[in-house]
Every structure is written in structure tokens, then in C-alpha cells.
Motif scaffolding. Structure first.
Motif, PDB file in Angstrom:
ATOM      1  N   MET A   1      -8.717   2.956 -95.602  1.00 22.49           N
ATOM      2  CA  MET A   1      -8.928   4.402 -95.996  1.00 22.49           C
ATOM      3  C   MET A   1      -9.286   5.283 -94.503  1.00 22.49           C
ATOM      4  N   VAL A   2      -9.915   4.592 -93.609  1.00 23.96           N
ATOM      5  CA  VAL A   2     -10.157   5.098 -92.370  1.00 23.96           C
ATOM      6  C   VAL A   2      -8.777   5.651 -91.396  1.00 23.96           C
ATOM      7  N   ALA A   3      -7.745   4.514 -91.819  1.00 26.31           N
ATOM      8  CA  ALA A   3      -6.289   4.493 -91.098  1.00 26.31           C
ATOM      9  C   ALA A   3      -5.769   5.656 -91.657  1.00 26.31           C
ATOM     10  N   GLN A   4      -5.989   5.989 -93.047  1.00 22.39           N
ATOM     11  CA  GLN A   4      -5.128   7.130 -93.609  1.00 22.39           C
ATOM     12  C   GLN A   4      -5.620   8.318 -93.227  1.00 22.39           C
ATOM     13  N   TYR A   5      -6.852   8.487 -93.029  1.00 19.07           N
ATOM     14  CA  TYR A   5      -7.443   9.999 -92.510  1.00 19.07           C
ATOM     15  C   TYR A   5      -7.372  10.066 -91.049  1.00 19.07           C
ATOM     16  N   LEU A   6      -7.493   9.276 -90.167  1.00 17.93           N
ATOM     17  CA  LEU A   6      -7.253   9.520 -88.643  1.00 17.93           C
ATOM     18  C   LEU A   6      -6.188   9.491 -88.226  1.00 17.93           C
TER      19      LEU A   6
ATOM     20  N   VAL B   1     -22.102   1.956 -99.221  1.00 20.55           N
ATOM     21  CA  VAL B   1     -22.709   3.037 -98.512  1.00 20.55           C
ATOM     22  C   VAL B   1     -21.671   3.503 -97.379  1.00 20.55           C
ATOM     23  N   ARG B   2     -21.130   2.600 -96.912  1.00 22.60           N
ATOM     24  CA  ARG B   2     -19.996   2.678 -95.792  1.00 22.60           C
ATOM     25  C   ARG B   2     -18.915   3.559 -96.631  1.00 22.60           C
ATOM     26  N   PHE B   3     -18.325   3.013 -97.646  1.00 26.94           N
ATOM     27  CA  PHE B   3     -17.320   3.924 -98.426  1.00 26.94           C
ATOM     28  C   PHE B   3     -17.851   5.153 -98.661  1.00 26.94           C
ATOM     29  N   VAL B   4     -18.736   5.332 -99.342  1.00 26.39           N
ATOM     30  CA  VAL B   4     -19.215   6.649 -99.703  1.00 26.39           C
ATOM     31  C   VAL B   4     -19.416   7.602 -98.602  1.00 26.39           C
ATOM     32  N   GLY B   5     -19.951   6.963 -97.624  1.00 28.06           N
ATOM     33  CA  GLY B   5     -20.293   7.554 -96.159  1.00 28.06           C
ATOM     34  C   GLY B   5     -18.882   8.634 -95.751  1.00 28.06           C
ATOM     35  N   ILE B   6     -17.929   7.400 -95.692  1.00 24.92           N
ATOM     36  CA  ILE B   6     -16.713   7.733 -95.215  1.00 24.92           C
ATOM     37  C   ILE B   6     -15.847   8.577 -95.992  1.00 24.92           C
ATOM     38  N   LEU B   7     -16.025   8.639 -97.345  1.00 20.27           N
ATOM     39  CA  LEU B   7     -15.567   9.570 -98.276  1.00 20.27           C
ATOM     40  C   LEU B   7     -16.128  10.993 -98.155  1.00 20.27           C
ATOM     41  N   LEU B   8     -17.366  10.936 -97.976  1.00 16.87           N
ATOM     42  CA  LEU B   8     -18.232  12.285 -97.672  1.00 16.87           C
ATOM     43  C   LEU B   8     -17.502  12.776 -96.188  1.00 16.87           C
TER      44      LEU B   8
ATOM     45  N   SER C   1     -15.093  16.974 -93.701  1.00 19.06           N
ATOM     46  CA  SER C   1     -13.845  17.042 -92.978  1.00 19.06           C
ATOM     47  C   SER C   1     -14.199  16.816 -91.447  1.00 19.06           C
ATOM     48  N   GLY C   2     -14.975  15.609 -91.207  1.00 12.85           N
ATOM     49  CA  GLY C   2     -15.394  15.455 -90.079  1.00 12.85           C
ATOM     50  C   GLY C   2     -14.216  14.712 -89.327  1.00 12.85           C
ATOM     51  N   ASN C   3     -14.820  14.262 -87.977  1.00 11.10           N
ATOM     52  CA  ASN C   3     -13.863  13.895 -87.133  1.00 11.10           C
ATOM     53  C   ASN C   3     -14.023  12.120 -86.901  1.00 11.10           C
ATOM     54  N   TYR C   4     -13.619  11.638 -86.035  1.00 10.63           N
ATOM     55  CA  TYR C   4     -13.738  10.259 -85.843  1.00 10.63           C
ATOM     56  C   TYR C   4     -15.213   9.762 -85.501  1.00 10.63           C
ATOM     57  N   ILE C   5     -15.788  10.598 -84.670  1.00  8.87           N
ATOM     58  CA  ILE C   5     -17.289  10.336 -84.325  1.00  8.87           C
ATOM     59  C   ILE C   5     -18.094  10.587 -85.769  1.00  8.87           C
ATOM     60  N   THR C   6     -17.847  11.255 -86.457  1.00  5.20           N
ATOM     61  CA  THR C   6     -18.661  11.173 -87.806  1.00  5.20           C
ATOM     62  C   THR C   6     -18.489  10.082 -88.743  1.00  5.20           C
ATOM     63  N   ILE C   7     -17.103   9.472 -88.553  1.00  8.79           N
ATOM     64  CA  ILE C   7     -16.911   8.320 -89.126  1.00  8.79           C
ATOM     65  C   ILE C   7     -17.471   6.961 -88.588  1.00  8.79           C
ATOM     66  N   ALA C   8     -17.643   7.199 -87.263  1.00 11.01           N
ATOM     67  CA  ALA C   8     -18.766   6.309 -86.695  1.00 11.01           C
ATOM     68  C   ALA C   8     -20.056   6.332 -87.211  1.00 11.01           C
ATOM     69  N   TRP C   9     -20.619   7.605 -87.435  1.00 14.08           N
ATOM     70  CA  TRP C   9     -22.036   7.644 -87.698  1.00 14.08           C
ATOM     71  C   TRP C   9     -21.969   7.175 -89.254  1.00 14.08           C
ATOM     72  N   ALA C  10     -20.976   7.408 -89.997  1.00 14.37           N
ATOM     73  CA  ALA C  10     -21.141   6.601 -91.427  1.00 14.37           C
ATOM     74  C   ALA C  10     -21.308   4.841 -91.425  1.00 14.37           C
ATOM     75  N   TYR C  11     -20.649   4.488 -90.574  1.00 14.54           N
ATOM     76  CA  TYR C  11     -21.003   2.983 -90.309  1.00 14.54           C
ATOM     77  C   TYR C  11     -22.246   2.775 -89.876  1.00 14.54           C
ATOM     78  N   PHE C  12     -22.813   3.623 -88.967  1.00 17.51           N
ATOM     79  CA  PHE C  12     -24.254   3.420 -88.644  1.00 17.51           C
ATOM     80  C   PHE C  12     -25.316   3.615 -89.596  1.00 17.51           C
TER      81      PHE C  12
END
Length: 185
Positions: free
Chosen positions: A1-6, A132-139, A145-156
Motif C-alpha cells: 500500500m505504501v508503494a502505491q501511495y509514494l 494500527v500500522r495499516f490504519v495509520g498509513i491509511l489515515l 495526505s501526508g508525505n513519506y515522513i508521516t508514513i514513518a511516524w505511522a510505523y512508530f
């Protein structure tokens, strides 16, 4: 999913950060999670089990806090000198902050498995963490409509929640854990 977004470039940043994170955590766990899983069932005394858990947590967490501090401080130099891209700096910093959380999660899951409480392991590591990671990345991807840094924060955030839940479950079985408040004073 991350690969499709970024874009491929930003996905590469996440991949590099996650790879450094993964290699670091394998080294920093020192095999203690497997030792807990295998050796706790062979110990009869609850006090000896506590001592084994304390020793494992203290040893691994000490290193897993010091090492990420070094990565965090040197992240700009690592990004510039090793990867020739300063855009990687915030990703390295976020994943450096995530390292102790993952070590905490794996140690507590190893102890829970040793205590034969696999339902807690499944709840924290196999359901909560990916959920939580899936929901966080979806959000991040669709609502914020965050960037690659906010996706890393979803992992955190996913590792933070999963490690806290696994510590909660472990503390229900073995009291007191090395970093929980003991009311006996």
C-alpha cells in the motif's frame, strides 16, 4: 500500500529506514527474546523468572537506547555521506526512535511465549501491530495526505502501541516488571 501511495524515491527512503531499523533490532535483541521463550518454561520459581526477564530487558534495552541515540545524532551525516541524500535524515531519525519500542515488543512477546500466554502475543504482535500500522498509513495517505515522513511516524505509533500493550499483558502475569511502578514502598 505504501508503494502505491509514494513515489519510488520516497518509497526507497522508507525502505532504507526500515532496513536499517530491522538490522539494528536483530543485533540489539542479542537473542534474549528466544532465550526467554525457551528457558522460562524450565524455571520453577517465579522469582527466578522475574530475574531472567529483568536481566534480559536491562541488557537489551540499555543497548537499544544508546544505539538509536547515536543514529539520531549522526543521521544527517549518515544520510549525506553514506546515501548521498539529506532527505533521508528524518526517516533515519524516526526509525531510530522506533528501535527501542521494537526491542521492548520482542522481549515482552518472548517472555509471554515462555509463560505460555500465546493469546497475548497474538493480540499484540499479530493483530494490533499490523492493524494500527495499516490504519495509520491509511489515515496518513488518504485523510491527512501526508508525505513519506508521516508514513514513518505511522510505523512508530504502531510499534509504540503494540509494545505498550505487550508490556501491559506481561505485567499482568509477572509483577513487578523492571520498569513498572511497585506499590510496596
Amino acid at each position: 500500500m505504501v508503494a502505491q501511495y509514494l513515489s519510488p524515491e520516497y518509497y526507497g527512503y522508507i525502505s532504507i529506514g526500515f532496513t536499517i531499523f530491522s538490522i539494528s533490532t536483530v543485533l540489539l535483541l542479542l537473542g534474549f527474546q528466544e532465550g526467554l521463550r525457551r528457558n522460562i518454561p524450565q524455571i520453577d520459581s517465579i522469582e527466578d523468572i522475574r530475574n531472567m526477564i529483568h536481566m534480559s530487558f536491562y541488557s537489551s534495552l540499555l543497548l537499544s537506547i544508546l544505539y538509536p541515540i547515536i543514529i539520531y545524532i549522526l543521521s544527517s551525516k549518515i544520510a549525506a555521506n553514506v546515501f548521498n541524500d539529506s532527505n533521508l535524515t528524518p526517516i533515519l531519525q524516526v526509525f531510530a526512535l522506533t528501535i527501542p519500542l521494537f526491542v521492548l515488543l520482542k522481549l515482552s512477546v518472548g517472555a509471554l511465549q515462555g509463560l505460555k500466554n500465546t493469546r497475548y502475543k497474538v493480540a499484540s504482535q499479530n493483530i494490533l501491530l499490523p492493524g494500527v500500522r495499516f490504519v495509520g498509513i491509511l489515515l496518513v495517505a488518504f485523510l491527512i495526505s501526508g508525505n513519506y515522513i508521516t508514513i514513518a511516524w505511522a510505523y512508530f505509533i504502531s510499534y509504540l502501541m503494540a509494545s505498550m500493550i505487550s508490556i501491559y499483558y506481561l505485567n499482568k502475569d509477572i509483577k513487578p516488571l523492571p520498569f513498572t511502578y511497585n506499590k510496596k514502598f
